[in-house]
Design a protein around this motif. Structure first.
Motif, PDB file in Angstrom:
ATOM      1  N   PHE A  74      53.082  -3.073 -15.641  1.00 57.71           N
ATOM      2  CA  PHE A  74      54.334  -2.670 -16.296  1.00 57.71           C
ATOM      3  C   PHE A  74      55.069  -4.205 -15.637  1.00 57.71           C
ATOM      4  O   PHE A  74      54.740  -4.562 -14.638  1.00 57.71           O
ATOM      5  N   ASP A  75      56.398  -4.613 -16.370  1.00 56.93           N
ATOM      6  CA  ASP A  75      56.650  -5.582 -15.555  1.00 56.93           C
ATOM      7  C   ASP A  75      57.764  -5.096 -14.141  1.00 56.93           C
ATOM      8  O   ASP A  75      58.763  -3.885 -13.910  1.00 56.93           O
ATOM      9  N   GLY A  76      57.184  -5.779 -13.158  1.00 52.45           N
ATOM     10  CA  GLY A  76      58.015  -4.887 -11.540  1.00 52.45           C
ATOM     11  C   GLY A  76      59.762  -4.962 -11.817  1.00 52.45           C
ATOM     12  O   GLY A  76      60.235  -4.486 -11.272  1.00 52.45           O
ATOM     13  N   ARG A  77      60.475  -6.182 -12.364  1.00 50.55           N
ATOM     14  CA  ARG A  77      61.780  -5.929 -12.356  1.00 50.55           C
ATOM     15  C   ARG A  77      61.831  -5.279 -12.573  1.00 50.55           C
ATOM     16  O   ARG A  77      63.462  -4.713 -12.574  1.00 50.55           O
ATOM     17  N   ARG A  78      61.783  -4.494 -14.064  1.00 54.24           N
ATOM     18  CA  ARG A  78      62.321  -3.282 -14.276  1.00 54.24           C
ATOM     19  C   ARG A  78      61.690  -1.909 -13.619  1.00 54.24           C
ATOM     20  O   ARG A  78      62.820  -0.994 -13.936  1.00 54.24           O
ATOM     21  N   THR A  79      60.848  -2.043 -13.880  1.00 52.60           N
ATOM     22  CA  THR A  79      60.316  -0.633 -13.121  1.00 52.60           C
ATOM     23  C   THR A  79      61.964  -1.123 -11.935  1.00 52.60           C
ATOM     24  O   THR A  79      61.959   0.299 -11.227  1.00 52.60           O
ATOM     25  N   MET A  80      61.772  -2.020 -10.863  1.00 50.74           N
ATOM     26  CA  MET A  80      62.790  -1.586  -9.884  1.00 50.74           C
ATOM     27  C   MET A  80      64.555  -1.182 -10.330  1.00 50.74           C
ATOM     28  O   MET A  80      64.997  -0.705  -9.961  1.00 50.74           O
ATOM     29  N   ILE A  81      64.846  -1.412 -11.215  1.00 52.71           N
ATOM     30  CA  ILE A  81      66.216  -1.249 -11.766  1.00 52.71           C
ATOM     31  C   ILE A  81      65.939  -0.056 -12.563  1.00 52.71           C
ATOM     32  O   ILE A  81      66.419   0.881 -12.030  1.00 52.71           O
ATOM     33  N   LEU A  82      64.611   1.065 -12.916  1.00 49.97           N
ATOM     34  CA  LEU A  82      65.142   1.882 -12.974  1.00 49.97           C
ATOM     35  C   LEU A  82      65.196   2.978 -12.506  1.00 49.97           C
ATOM     36  O   LEU A  82      65.455   3.904 -12.052  1.00 49.97           O
ATOM     37  N   ALA A  83      64.056   3.057 -10.905  1.00 48.54           N
ATOM     38  CA  ALA A  83      64.135   2.948  -9.982  1.00 48.54           C
ATOM     39  C   ALA A  83      65.190   3.368  -9.487  1.00 48.54           C
ATOM     40  O   ALA A  83      65.294   4.548  -8.668  1.00 48.54           O
ATOM     41  N   ASN A  84      66.463   2.135  -9.647  1.00 49.49           N
ATOM     42  CA  ASN A  84      67.811   2.555  -8.747  1.00 49.49           C
ATOM     43  C   ASN A  84      68.172   3.176  -9.840  1.00 49.49           C
ATOM     44  O   ASN A  84      69.226   3.937  -9.175  1.00 49.49           O
TER      45      ASN A  84
END
Length: 397
Positions: A74-84
């Motif tokens: 999946f998109d790494g940037r979106r994963t980072m946003i969701l994790a935050n």
């Protein structure tokens, strides 16, 4: 056909926003670490406090490989946003629980476990972003700039955490850390937008993607060598600094203040090393970064044998080479690993820190017990130098 335009790094607002927001988040993390440690000491026994501080590594180790596969799928940037966002929710809920029912060991353990699992999703995803943000030749400067900013954030975050927990309790620290996660989440959502697309894995399942990730390292010798070298670096340095330096300072009767000065020397030298890395342009980043670490291995050996003021020299050697080598090797890793496998490769490297580091710490302490501090430090230094020389020879084969 359109061509991607990369602005000069010094005027790249996306990169600057990413570095600064990550530094804010790092400061919040450090404040949280201090607040958590202090709070754990107030509500439980030393053994319980140790459990609180260490239990987060277990879910992180269990989830890391899965997180790396998700980052490549999946998109790494979106994963980072969701994790935050998940981190913010955890901290807000925990702060409400503490404010209403009070602080307890169960709350601290729960928060530590959930944080460990979320970190396992965030960390590999963050490793996929640099390759998509800047030109290949700017990766060293990006890594060095990030390191410099985050080291300064750690210097600021530690006393901030102590101040907040002393005057407002753990709830205040939670709110501050949640705010820091909000900063980087907003920056990722609106400012830090990758310029290059992310290649995605095409396996039928996460398990298939994991098998494919290991198969990739089996057939790509350079990537495999870098993953092995990266996985082993901290396993040598970490025990020497966390166990060997403390034992040397204690046994010699120098006092805890000197231990603090030794650590400060290493931190300042690491920041200086990051500045050097911004200017140094070797032809082969991987080989250069690995050979620089031979000096770091010598510093590890010196800690066990040199007199008090010689330890400052050893710590300066370790810190400066860490600043230089980390920037060069991070860039070499980004350049060398196939973009479609970056998340899984990063997760394997991070897994060694989470799963094997406790064993390395314990083993180093046992080695000191059966031999001596000088013997243990010199032996680890020799093994460390052997690893990096082996990797430097093999990395271009």
């Amino acid at each position: 056909m359109s061509t991607t335009v990369f602005p000069p790094l010094r005027r790249d607002r996306r990169v600057h926003g990413w570095i600064m927001s990550a530094a804010v988040s790092q400061a919040g993390d450090m404040a949280w670490f201090v607040g958590l440690a202090w709070s754990a000491a107030q509500v439980t026994t030393p053994a319980g406090a140790g459990l609180v501080m260490g239990i987060g590594a277990l879910p992180k180790a269990l989830v890391l490989l899965y997180g790396g596969a998700l980052a490549d799928r999946f998109d790494g940037r979106r994963t980072m946003i969701l994790a935050n966002l998940a981190r913010i929710v955890v901290l807000v809920v925990a702060s409400i629980v503490v404010a209403v029912w009070g602080l307890s060991l169960a709350v601290l353990l729960t928060v530590a476990v959930v944080f460990g699992a979320v970190d396992a999703l965030y960390t590999p995803a963050s490793g996929t972003l640099p390759r998509r943000m800047v030109r290949s030749e700017d990766l060293v400067k990006l890594s060095a700039g990030s390191q410099l900013a985050q080291r300064l954030a750690i210097f600021a975050g530690a006393p901030l955490g102590g101040l907040l927990v002393a005057h407002g309790g753990l709830v205040t620290v939670m709110i501050a850390d949640a705010a820091s996660f909000a900063v980087i989440a907003v920056a990722l959502a609106f400012l830090v937008k990758p310029r290059l697309p992310q290649p995605v894995s095409t396996g039928r399942s996460i398990r298939a993607d994991l098998r494919d990730g290991f198969a990739y390292l089996k057939r790509d010798g350079r990537a495999r060598t870098l993953v092995i070298a990266f996985s082993g670096l901290n396993l040598f340095v970490g025990p020497v600094l966390a166990v060997g330096l403390v034992q040397r300072t204690h046994v010699a009767g120098w006092g805890s203040a000197w231990f603090g000065w030794f650590e400060a020397c290493s931190g300042i030298a690491a920041a200086a090393g990051a500045v050097v890395a911004m200017r140094w342009k070797p032809t082969d980043l991987a080989r250069s970064g690995l050979l620089v670490l031979v000096v770091q291995a010598a510093g590890c050996a010196m800690i066990g044998v040199v007199p008090k003021y010689g330890v400052f020299v050893a710590m300066a050697m370790i810190g400066c080479t860490a600043g230089i080598a980390s920037a060069q090797l991070s860039a070499a890793f980004q350049q060398s690993v196939d973009p479609a496998y970056l998340g899984r490769s990063f997760s394997i490297v991070n897994l060694s820190d989470e799963a094997i580091m406790p064993l390395a710490m314990t083993g180093f302490g046992a080695l000191i017990s059966v031999s001596s501090i000088p013997v243990a430090c010199v032996l680890v230094g020799v093994l460390f130098a052997t690893l990096v020389l082996w990797a430097a020879v093999r990395v271009n084969r």
